[in-house]
Design a protein around this motif. Structure first.
Motif, PDB file in Angstrom:
ATOM      1  N   ALA A 175       6.099   4.565   4.235  1.00  0.00           N
ATOM      2  CA  ALA A 175       6.190   3.328   3.461  1.00  0.00           C
ATOM      3  C   ALA A 175       5.891   3.569   1.990  1.00  0.00           C
ATOM      4  N   VAL A 176       4.870   4.360   1.710  1.00  0.00           N
ATOM      5  CA  VAL A 176       4.533   4.667   0.313  1.00  0.00           C
ATOM      6  C   VAL A 176       5.690   5.410  -0.350  1.00  0.00           C
ATOM      7  N   GLU A 184      13.354  -6.789  -5.639  1.00  0.00           N
ATOM      8  CA  GLU A 184      12.993  -7.890  -4.746  1.00  0.00           C
ATOM      9  C   GLU A 184      12.241  -7.374  -3.522  1.00  0.00           C
ATOM     10  N   LEU A 185      12.683  -6.252  -2.988  1.00  0.00           N
ATOM     11  CA  LEU A 185      12.013  -5.682  -1.822  1.00  0.00           C
ATOM     12  C   LEU A 185      10.585  -5.253  -2.155  1.00  0.00           C
ATOM     13  N   ILE A 186      10.381  -4.690  -3.322  1.00  0.00           N
ATOM     14  CA  ILE A 186       9.040  -4.245  -3.698  1.00  0.00           C
ATOM     15  C   ILE A 186       8.114  -5.441  -3.902  1.00  0.00           C
ATOM     16  N   ILE A 187       8.600  -6.474  -4.572  1.00  0.00           N
ATOM     17  CA  ILE A 187       7.770  -7.670  -4.784  1.00  0.00           C
ATOM     18  C   ILE A 187       7.427  -8.318  -3.446  1.00  0.00           C
ATOM     19  N   GLU A 188       8.413  -8.407  -2.552  1.00  0.00           N
ATOM     20  CA  GLU A 188       8.155  -8.970  -1.222  1.00  0.00           C
ATOM     21  C   GLU A 188       7.084  -8.165  -0.490  1.00  0.00           C
ATOM     22  N   ALA A 189       7.167  -6.839  -0.597  1.00  0.00           N
ATOM     23  CA  ALA A 189       6.180  -5.987   0.066  1.00  0.00           C
ATOM     24  C   ALA A 189       4.801  -6.139  -0.561  1.00  0.00           C
ATOM     25  N   GLN A 214       3.536   0.577  -7.413  1.00  0.00           N
ATOM     26  CA  GLN A 214       4.856   0.643  -8.036  1.00  0.00           C
ATOM     27  C   GLN A 214       5.091  -0.518  -8.984  1.00  0.00           C
ATOM     28  N   LEU A 215       4.529  -1.676  -8.667  1.00  0.00           N
ATOM     29  CA  LEU A 215       4.682  -2.832  -9.564  1.00  0.00           C
ATOM     30  C   LEU A 215       4.056  -2.573 -10.933  1.00  0.00           C
ATOM     31  N   GLN A 216       3.048  -1.678 -10.968  1.00  0.00           N
ATOM     32  CA  GLN A 216       2.399  -1.374 -12.247  1.00  0.00           C
ATOM     33  C   GLN A 216       3.397  -0.784 -13.249  1.00  0.00           C
TER      34      GLN A 216
END
Length: 780
Positions: free
Chosen positions: A327-328, A344-349, A363-365
């Motif tokens: 997952a990481v 979108e997938l990263i924000i949802e996660a 990753q959002l950083q």
């Protein structure tokens, strides 16, 4: 660059690719091109493989101006830039003008020029490079060999083949790499042969060079090497495949399912070149492949390499359902691919209950946008403690008030790990508000929290007055640990204010603090004022004398050498030993002279310390000294000298140790035994076995206890002791312990005796404690 210049460059490059007369135009009568090596099968034509050369005029450049600028350039970086330009327009005259600069002592200058000569590629350039390929300077030689690979000439090929086929040549690897750039038929044949070398380093370099050659013959050789008997070589070959047909795809899938850990990861990575057809196999490996081997990571990375909507969809599935490792990795690949769907997938996660599990917050950083900030704020307000901490760094850098409040709270009232992590985030935020907050935290904290806050402040703003004030307060706080840490940080900062604070502590009434300050001042360059303060403190405070002396000696100060000589001439053994320790680190003629003087001391401890110092940097002279000391009247000095000779390890030293084991005194035999145990010599094993049956019980015990390295003679002697009912019980017990710890093959009778002595059949028998260190023998 003007529009007309860009237009000229475009025209020149197009003409070069088309093979028209502008290629190597205006190069003059001396610019004879080098004779070409044979063109390999299935490769790009030489017109495309060789460096492009154009007229300097076509680029609006002056060849003479380039040469003059290189000659007068003051920086290596400037020469690098100019040398690249010269490679495109240079000629033989430029080579002649710049060849004297190959003797330039600045690292990088000869290397840049040799690379340019390789790009020029005339026969004269090849001659110069071949000559330099025999240079006695390793970096020049390797650069010349690499540059030969760019010339594509027959003479260069021959020079590279000679070096590449010589396994004793230290530049072999460089020649192998250059053959990959050459890519000729003979080069590929040589590389294919080298890929079968038993030397893995050479074989791996050859395989990589084959991939660089990139022609039909090289690709065929790579495919053959997929089945190389050395799986490491096969893995390198697989990793360098970039065109995969159906037959090879089937073989790679078989390798993945075969499970050979040395091949699976490479095969998984190579499947990325198959494209979307490989996604089902990669999905299976990413979700169900071997855990904790890197295989799942490799599969996820390969999916990212495939790219496209189907790959993004599959990465989203892994992000939601895969284990932590997969997952990481999926989160990282989605961030790398970018785009609306991946985002979108990263924000949802990040907003899911797996946020801390799948790496999406990290990753959002690295992402921009209001939707990213909103997602992070949502986590800060509603997430778990770990998720909130993961969301903070980006918001702190943006100066978000809610994030700053949370970081301050964690840094002051959180658990120890939360405090440490919050302080690190404040430091990394690098904003005025974060810095002020960290200063406030450091002023109120105690113990490890305070030390970490001070450490972070020193890393980010060492010269800030607020930081200096905090350190000075810590230095004179009266709390020993805090003072020691503050002193070390002040020594690291090295500002005038820091130096003055340490000098004040050095000359104060607190003797312990003075010693701490003396050590810290040693981290700062010793100016005359600091040196005078240290000397004064050493005279008034004997407790800091050793530290001051050591720092002065370390700095190469004559005053330190005089203090060491005074200490060796004095009656204080502690100071003299400290002098010996400090002198041992220097390795100068003066320090060796003083060390040899210490060998004549009347104090045995000083002589023993000096002997140990000699063994740290052994040479023929120090070996002679140690051999002389083996016959010293003092038994403890003899033992120390024998131990030092074991560290030296030369033939003369080992012979002396073996001779000592035949000495008439038990002390000498005992002193030599530890050296025997360290020797990789058949004589040592034989002598150790003999000493196990020594007439002196202490010698026999030490010999048995030192037999932990085993060996045929040693194990045989141990078995004899175990089976000798008339031998001392403690010696039989020790021998049984050693045999069991060695895992030696013994006959049934011996095994029965070991079991009777130790109990049980394994390592947990009564009385077993593993290999025993030599007992401490008191020497009179």
């Amino acid at each position: 660059m003007t529009s007309i210049t860009r237009w000229k460059l475009a025209c020149a490059l197009f003409a070069a690719l088309a093979g028209v007369s502008v290629v190597r135009a205006h190069r003059g009568g001396l610019d004879a091109p080098a004779a070409m090596a044979d063109e390999p099968h299935g490769a790009l034509p030489y017109a495309l493989r060789r460096p492009i050369h154009v007229s300097a005029d076509a680029l609006g450049l002056s060849r003479r101006d380039l040469v003059d600028r290189i000659r007068t350039a003051h920086s290596v970086k400037e020469i690098d830039v100019l040398a690249v330009k010269l490679g495109a327009v240079g000629d033989d005259a430029a080579i002649d003008a710049l060849e004297p600069m190959l003797a330039d002592s600045r690292r990088g200058v000869p290397e840049a020029l040799l690379a340019a000569f390789g790009e020029i590629g005339t026969q004269h350039a090849v001659d110069v490079l071949v000559a330099r390929s025999k240079d006695d300077r390793p970096t020049i030689r390797s650069s010349a060999l690499l540059a030969l690979g760019s010339t594509q000439s027959a003479k260069a090929e021959q020079a590279l083949l000679e070096v590449a086929k010589n396994p004793s040549d230290p530049a072999q690897d460089w020649a192998v790499r250059a053959l990959g750039d050459m890519g000729t038929e003979h080069a590929v044949q040589a590389l294919a042969a080298l890929a079968a070398s038993p030397d893995y380093s050479v074989a791996a370099t050859a395989v990589t060079a084959l991939a660089q050659a990139d022609n039909e013959d090289a690709r065929a050789a790579l495919r053959t090497l997929v089945d190389a008997p050395d799986p490491r070589v096969a893995a390198v070959a697989i990793a360098n495949l970039d065109t995969i047909d159906d037959e090879l795809r089937t073989k790679l899938i078989d390798i993945v399912h075969g499970g050979n850990p040395q091949l699976v990861n490479a095969a998984v990575g190579a499947l990325a070149h198959v494209g979307e057809d490989a996604l089902p196999v990669l999905r299976e490996v990413a979700l169900n492949g071997p855990a904790n081997t890197g295989t799942r990571d490799s599969a996820v990375h390969a999916i990212g390499e495939v790219g496209g909507p189907k790959a993004i969809e599959l990465l989203g599935e892994i992000l939601k359902t895969g284990d932590r490792q997969a997952a990481v990795a999926a989160s990282a690949e989605l961030a790398q691919l970018g785009g609306a769907d991946a985002r979108e997938l990263i924000i949802e996660a990040a907003l899911s209950d797996r946020a801390q599990f799948n790496g999406s917050l990290q990753q959002l950083q690295q992402m921009q946008g209001d939707d990213v900030d909103q997602a992070l704020l949502s986590v800060v307000k509603q997430g778990t403690s770990a998720e909130r901490r993961a969301a903070l760094p980006r918001l702190l850098k943006a100066g978000n008030d809610d994030a700053m409040k949370l970081a301050t709270q964690l840094a002051t009232t959180g658990t120890r790990n939360e405090r440490f992590e919050a302080m690190q985030m404040l430091s990394q935020a690098a904003t005025p508000q974060a810095f002020d907050t960290l200063v406030d935290v450091a002023g109120k904290a105690r113990g490890q929290s305070k030390n970490l806050a001070l450490e972070l402040l020193v890393q980010t703003r060492p010269g800030d007055p607020a930081v200096g004030q905090l350190l000075e307060e810590g230095l004179f706080s009266g709390r020993r640990d805090e003072a020691n840490y503050a002193a070390s940080l002040l020594g690291r900062i090295g500002t005038d204010d820091a130096r003055q604070a340490l000098v004040t502590a050095l000359t104060g009434k607190d003797k312990d603090l003075a010693g701490t300050a003396a050590n810290a001042l040693g981290q700062i360059g010793l100016d005359e004022g600091t040196k005078a303060a240290l000397m004064s403190a050493a005279q008034s405070n004997p407790a800091v004398k050793a530290q001051v002396m050591g720092r002065l000696i370390q700095a190469g100060s004559p005053e330190g050498m005089r203090m060491a000589e005074d200490a060796l001439n004095g009656k204080d053994a502690t100071s003299a030993n400290a002098a010996v320790y400090a002198l041992a680190q220097q390795g100068t003629a003066e320090s060796r002279r003083l060390l040899e003087r210490a060998l004549d001391s009347k104090d045995t401890s000083i002589r023993q310390t000096a002997i140990g110092a000699l063994a740290q940097n052994p040479d023929e002279h120090s070996t002679d000294v140690l051999l002389r000391l083996v016959h010293d009247p003092d038994a403890s000095v003899r033992v120390t000298a024998l131990s030092a000779l074991a560290q030296v390890g030369s033939d003369r030293a080992q012979t002396a140790i073996i001779d000592a084991t035949r000495s008439g005194t038990p002390e000498d035999r005992i002193g030599a035994i530890s050296g025997l145990a360290q020797m990789d010599d058949a004589r040592a094993g034989q002598q150790l076995a003999a000493l196990m049956r020594d007439s002196d019980p202490q010698v026999a015990q030490v010999a048995v206890a030192s037999s932990y390295n085993g060996g045929p003679e040693v194990d045989q002697a141990l078995q004899q002791i175990v089976n000798d009912a008339g031998e001392a019980a403690n010696l039989r017990l020790m021998a049984a312990n050693q045999l069991r710890s060695h895992g030696s093959d013994v006959d049934a009778t011996t095994q029965q005796q070991i079991t009777q002595l130790l109990g049980g059949d394994g390592y947990g028998g009564a009385g077993y404690g593993g290999p025993q260190p030599p007992p401490q023998i008191e020497l009179e």
